[in-house]
Scaffold this motif. Structure first.
Motif, PDB file in Angstrom:
ATOM      1  N   HIS A  69       0.892  -1.226   0.045  1.00 48.49           N
ATOM      2  CA  HIS A  69       0.037  -0.068  -0.019  1.00 48.49           C
ATOM      3  C   HIS A  69       1.035   1.291  -0.074  1.00 48.49           C
ATOM      4  N   ARG A  87       2.256   1.843  -3.485  1.00 50.41           N
ATOM      5  CA  ARG A  87       1.415   2.408  -4.351  1.00 50.41           C
ATOM      6  C   ARG A  87       0.856   3.935  -4.115  1.00 50.41           C
ATOM      7  N   ARG A 138     -13.454   5.586 -17.437  1.00 48.20           N
ATOM      8  CA  ARG A 138     -12.912   5.848 -16.204  1.00 48.20           C
ATOM      9  C   ARG A 138     -11.531   6.623 -16.214  1.00 48.20           C
ATOM     10  N   LYS A 157      -4.014   6.306  -7.162  1.00 45.86           N
ATOM     11  CA  LYS A 157      -5.180   6.497  -6.261  1.00 45.86           C
ATOM     12  C   LYS A 157      -5.273   7.727  -6.020  1.00 45.86           C
ATOM     13  N   TYR A 183     -12.159   9.304  -8.758  1.00 48.77           N
ATOM     14  CA  TYR A 183     -13.623   8.665  -8.104  1.00 48.77           C
ATOM     15  C   TYR A 183     -14.564   9.849  -8.306  1.00 48.77           C
ATOM     16  N   GLU A 240     -11.697  -2.368 -15.267  1.00 45.72           N
ATOM     17  CA  GLU A 240     -11.781  -2.791 -13.755  1.00 45.72           C
ATOM     18  C   GLU A 240     -13.275  -2.417 -13.554  1.00 45.72           C
ATOM     19  N   VAL A 241     -13.571  -2.290 -11.953  1.00 43.64           N
ATOM     20  CA  VAL A 241     -15.004  -2.028 -11.642  1.00 43.64           C
ATOM     21  C   VAL A 241     -14.727  -0.785 -10.653  1.00 43.64           C
ATOM     22  N   THR A 243     -14.522   0.175  -7.246  1.00 43.56           N
ATOM     23  CA  THR A 243     -13.451   0.154  -6.439  1.00 43.56           C
ATOM     24  C   THR A 243     -12.665  -1.329  -6.203  1.00 43.56           C
ATOM     25  N   ASN A 250     -10.647  -4.659  -8.798  1.00 47.29           N
ATOM     26  CA  ASN A 250     -10.135  -5.333  -9.963  1.00 47.29           C
ATOM     27  C   ASN A 250     -11.129  -6.379 -10.247  1.00 47.29           C
ATOM     28  N   GLY A 287      -4.319  -3.140  -7.783  1.00 51.11           N
ATOM     29  CA  GLY A 287      -4.908  -3.676  -6.617  1.00 51.11           C
ATOM     30  C   GLY A 287      -3.942  -4.435  -5.675  1.00 51.11           C
ATOM     31  N   VAL A 288      -4.066  -4.200  -4.638  1.00 53.29           N
ATOM     32  CA  VAL A 288      -3.010  -5.000  -3.681  1.00 53.29           C
ATOM     33  C   VAL A 288      -3.971  -6.244  -3.417  1.00 53.29           C
ATOM     34  N   THR A 289      -5.257  -6.542  -3.301  1.00 50.44           N
ATOM     35  CA  THR A 289      -5.965  -7.819  -3.466  1.00 50.44           C
ATOM     36  C   THR A 289      -5.839  -8.572  -4.688  1.00 50.44           C
ATOM     37  N   GLY A 323     -10.667  -6.513  -3.640  1.00 55.97           N
ATOM     38  CA  GLY A 323     -10.417  -5.040  -3.420  1.00 55.97           C
ATOM     39  C   GLY A 323     -10.473  -5.520  -1.797  1.00 55.97           C
ATOM     40  N   THR A 324      -9.894  -4.368  -1.289  1.00 61.59           N
ATOM     41  CA  THR A 324      -9.576  -4.228   0.387  1.00 61.59           C
ATOM     42  C   THR A 324     -10.964  -4.419   0.968  1.00 61.59           C
TER      43      THR A 324
HETATM   44  C1  PLP Z   1     -10.296   1.955  -8.569  1.00 57.27           C
HETATM   45  C2  PLP Z   1     -10.021   0.963  -7.756  1.00 57.27           C
HETATM   46  N1  PLP Z   1      -9.615  -0.509  -8.302  1.00 57.27           N
HETATM   47  C3  PLP Z   1      -9.266  -1.540  -7.692  1.00 57.27           C
HETATM   48  C4  PLP Z   1      -9.275  -1.291  -6.155  1.00 57.27           C
HETATM   49  C5  PLP Z   1      -8.819  -2.503  -5.611  1.00 57.27           C
HETATM   50  O1  PLP Z   1      -7.699  -2.282  -4.840  1.00 57.27           O
HETATM   51  P1  PLP Z   1      -7.010  -2.924  -3.422  1.00 57.27           P
HETATM   52  O2  PLP Z   1      -7.076  -4.419  -3.613  1.00 57.27           O
HETATM   53  O3  PLP Z   1      -5.683  -2.460  -3.179  1.00 57.27           O
HETATM   54  O4  PLP Z   1      -7.843  -2.315  -2.505  1.00 57.27           O
HETATM   55  C6  PLP Z   1      -9.739  -0.022  -5.592  1.00 57.27           C
HETATM   56  C7  PLP Z   1      -9.523   0.005  -4.062  1.00 57.27           C
HETATM   57  O5  PLP Z   1      -8.615   0.502  -3.644  1.00 57.27           O
HETATM   58  C8  PLP Z   1      -9.982   0.857  -6.336  1.00 57.27           C
HETATM   59  O6  PLP Z   1     -10.205   2.168  -5.666  1.00 57.27           O
END
Ligand code: PLP
Length: 363
Positions: free
Chosen positions: A97, A100, A192, A202, A207, A238-239, A241, A243, A264-266, A307-308
């Motif tokens: 995190h 990023r 987007r 980010k 957003y 992606e969607v 928030t 991936n 995304g970290v997830t 996602g987180t």
């Molecule tokens: C636009 C977007 N894509 C993907 C993710 C998933 O990222 P993460 O897995 O780091 O939460 C997020 C959330 O942070 C996001 O805002």
């Protein structure tokens, strides 16, 4: 302020005189509503970051001309800490995190920050506010680091001063009533992000720009927009928030990071697990037509977001140009469920952390 304490990296701590924890109903946590007693703050001025401080969470003053309010120069992160036992808290992948966060800073012309301060700020906040970390399975302490431009000047150029803060918030279980598959729709009216733009950062404005399309998708009965690439409107990105991942046959296909997708970290965690479990893993461009074709051939086994917030989020329906893909809407697929179980087991300390993803904080 009373009882000033200095930590190893010289974070000055100004503890609250009275905790607000009694205001929180831990049985009904609403995401992002209640914030823990303390917050971290550091100011950038005269070409350097100043003294870090942890102080009571409180509103602050800014003038109407503050840069961020007009030009949106701001970045943020979203991560979580998990209650393991009364002596142990796990922060999930703070280094990823942090990296990023710095990448986002670079793109948005915001000065970078140091990992030592980031991690010590997180550890100190967690120790000070450990009572705020909810204990039930599925719950967590959400951590929101952010930096915004604080010049008091109406000039459309990078600010010279910035404010860096970290606030934390107890959050409930995302799936308290079981998995809830989402429905997605593409749009040919909006995009987007575009390669070369700010989509892989980010950044706050990304957003803001997505709210109108998301609102329209909701009004049409879909949970969120499934973003396609800005140039050809055919490659899946992606969607909102999250991936996105597709299990086609026995191959996990994830849209490649082509410059307009948030890494995304997830997403990284899901891919690492899939490789560990011996699945074929492809990070590549994938068109919406390929997904429909795979579905028609009976090869599309699972679609899920990562996602987180939710860890994994099964997709029950995809709408594109008047056609629908309908998947099992009652429960997640076997692979998404396996990812969810493994990631959450690591987060809560129930499974071995082979990948070194958790940062342990002893309280
Ligand atoms: C636009 C977007 N894509 C993907 C993710 C998933 O990222 P993460 O897995 O780091 O939460 C997020 C959330 O942070 C996001 O805002």
């Amino acid at each position: 302020m009373m009882n000033e304490i200095i930590t190893n990296t010289n974070i000055t701590i100004e503890p609250v005189e009275q905790s607000r924890i009694h205001e929180v109903d831990f049985n009904n946590l609403v995401f992002g509503r209640k914030f823990s007693d303390h917050m971290f703050e550091m100011e950038f001025q005269g070409d350097k970051w100043g003294a870090p401080v942890i102080k009571p969470y409180a509103p602050f003053k800014m003038t109407p001309a503050t840069n961020v309010l007009h030009y949106g120069q701001a970045v943020f992160e979203g991560m979580k800490a998990y209650y393991v036992d009364e002596n142990t808290i796990h922060i999930f992948r703070p280094k990823a995190h942090y990296e990023r966060f710095n990448n986002s800073c670079r793109r948005m012309c915001i000065p970078e920050t140091e990992y030592e301060i980031f991690i010590e700020a997180l550890e100190t906040l967690i120790k000070l506010d450990h009572q705020w970390i909810p204990k039930r399975s599925g719950t967590a302490l959400y951590i929101r680091p952010f930096i915004f431009a604080s010049d008091d000047l109406l000039a459309a150029r990078s600010s010279d001063t910035f404010t860096y803060q970290i606030i934390t918030s107890p959050v409930g279980a995302y799936y308290s009533e079981g998995f809830n598959p989402v429905s997605l729709t593409t749009t040919d009216e909006y995009v987007r992000a575009v390669k070369g733009g700010t989509g892989e950062a980010k950044a706050a404005g990304n957003y803001a720009g997505s709210f109108l399309p998301a609102k329209k998708a909701k009004a049409e009965g879909y949970t969120q927009v499934l973003w396609l690439d800005a140039k050809e409107h055919k490659y899946i990105e992606e969607v909102g928030t999250m991936n996105i991942h597709f299990l086609i046959g026995d191959t996990l296909v994830t849209p490649a990071l082509t410059g307009s997708i948030l890494p995304g970290v997830t997403r990284r965690s899901v891919i690492a697990l899939a490789k560990e479990w011996g699945l074929n893993v492809e990070e590549r461009r994938i068109t919406i037509d390929e997904v429909f074709e795979a579905h028609e051939k009976g090869e599309l086994k699972e679609v899920f977001g990562s996602g987180t917030a939710a860890v994994v989020s099964p997709v029950g329906l995809i709408h594109h140009k008047g056609k629908n893909i309908e998947l099992d809407r009652e429960k997640p697929g076997e692979f998404a469920q396996k990812c969810f179980d493994k990631i959450t087991d690591i987060q809560y300390g129930r499974a071995e952390d082979k990948f070194g993803w958790v940062h342990k904080v002893s309280i």
